[in-house]
Design a protein around this motif. Sequence first.
Motif, PDB file in Angstrom:
ATOM      1  N   SER A  30       4.486  11.465  -5.339  1.00 23.08           N
ATOM      2  CA  SER A  30       4.304  11.060  -4.072  1.00 23.08           C
ATOM      3  C   SER A  30       3.823   9.698  -3.983  1.00 23.08           C
ATOM      4  O   SER A  30       4.243   9.175  -3.290  1.00 23.08           O
ATOM      5  N   ALA A  31       3.040   9.409  -4.877  1.00 25.40           N
ATOM      6  CA  ALA A  31       2.418   8.013  -4.671  1.00 25.40           C
ATOM      7  C   ALA A  31       3.487   7.040  -5.176  1.00 25.40           C
ATOM      8  O   ALA A  31       3.669   5.952  -4.482  1.00 25.40           O
ATOM      9  N   VAL A  33       6.859   7.212  -4.508  1.00 22.88           N
ATOM     10  CA  VAL A  33       7.708   7.333  -3.397  1.00 22.88           C
ATOM     11  C   VAL A  33       7.232   6.485  -2.475  1.00 22.88           C
ATOM     12  O   VAL A  33       7.730   5.522  -1.625  1.00 22.88           O
ATOM     13  N   ILE A  34       5.901   6.746  -2.058  1.00 17.30           N
ATOM     14  CA  ILE A  34       5.254   5.971  -0.885  1.00 17.30           C
ATOM     15  C   ILE A  34       5.056   4.532  -1.162  1.00 17.30           C
ATOM     16  O   ILE A  34       5.272   3.892  -0.245  1.00 17.30           O
ATOM     17  N   ALA A  35       4.913   4.270  -2.437  1.00 19.89           N
ATOM     18  CA  ALA A  35       4.695   2.734  -2.752  1.00 19.89           C
ATOM     19  C   ALA A  35       6.133   2.078  -2.878  1.00 19.89           C
ATOM     20  O   ALA A  35       5.950   1.004  -2.259  1.00 19.89           O
ATOM     21  N   TRP A  37       8.578   2.914  -0.792  1.00 25.35           N
ATOM     22  CA  TRP A  37       8.850   2.902   0.728  1.00 25.35           C
ATOM     23  C   TRP A  37       8.083   1.783   1.412  1.00 25.35           C
ATOM     24  O   TRP A  37       8.740   0.934   2.029  1.00 25.35           O
ATOM     25  N   LYS A  38       6.817   1.745   1.111  1.00 26.24           N
ATOM     26  CA  LYS A  38       5.908   0.422   1.482  1.00 26.24           C
ATOM     27  C   LYS A  38       6.404  -1.028   1.126  1.00 26.24           C
ATOM     28  O   LYS A  38       6.673  -1.734   1.892  1.00 26.24           O
ATOM     29  N   GLU A  41       9.920  -1.648   2.825  1.00 27.82           N
ATOM     30  CA  GLU A  41       9.921  -1.826   4.462  1.00 27.82           C
ATOM     31  C   GLU A  41       8.958  -3.182   4.587  1.00 27.82           C
ATOM     32  O   GLU A  41       8.850  -3.662   5.868  1.00 27.82           O
TER      33      GLU A  41
END
Length: 110
Positions: A30-31, A33-35, A37-38, A41
């Motif tokens: 999860s970490a 994937v979030i990193a 994505w950030k 973007e």
Amino acid sequence: MSLVSIPFVNNTADTVLHGVAAFVLILSISAAVIAFWKIHELPIHKAHATEHRQIGLITILTWIGFVWHWVWVLATIIAFIDFEKAIIHLREIWQEKPSNVKEKTGGESC
């Protein structure tokens, strides 16, 4: 306990360790994937923050960048560089006379 026996098998500690390992694995994925994505973007957020004229172009290039990563690099360059100021600066450099070149006078000989 012999050298052949496996510790923590069919034990409460085995179940707890499997639960902790599953939690750490899910948290790590999860970490990541979030990193990702950030970071992905980042050009869009920069374009909105600076009120860039090409927000639509940057957004589309960022989305295409999921497939072709060089397009994301192009979106990042467009978002972070103010091309209008860069072109004005280049024009000023082009029109500026160099300070080390002296104008030749007609009376001097080599």
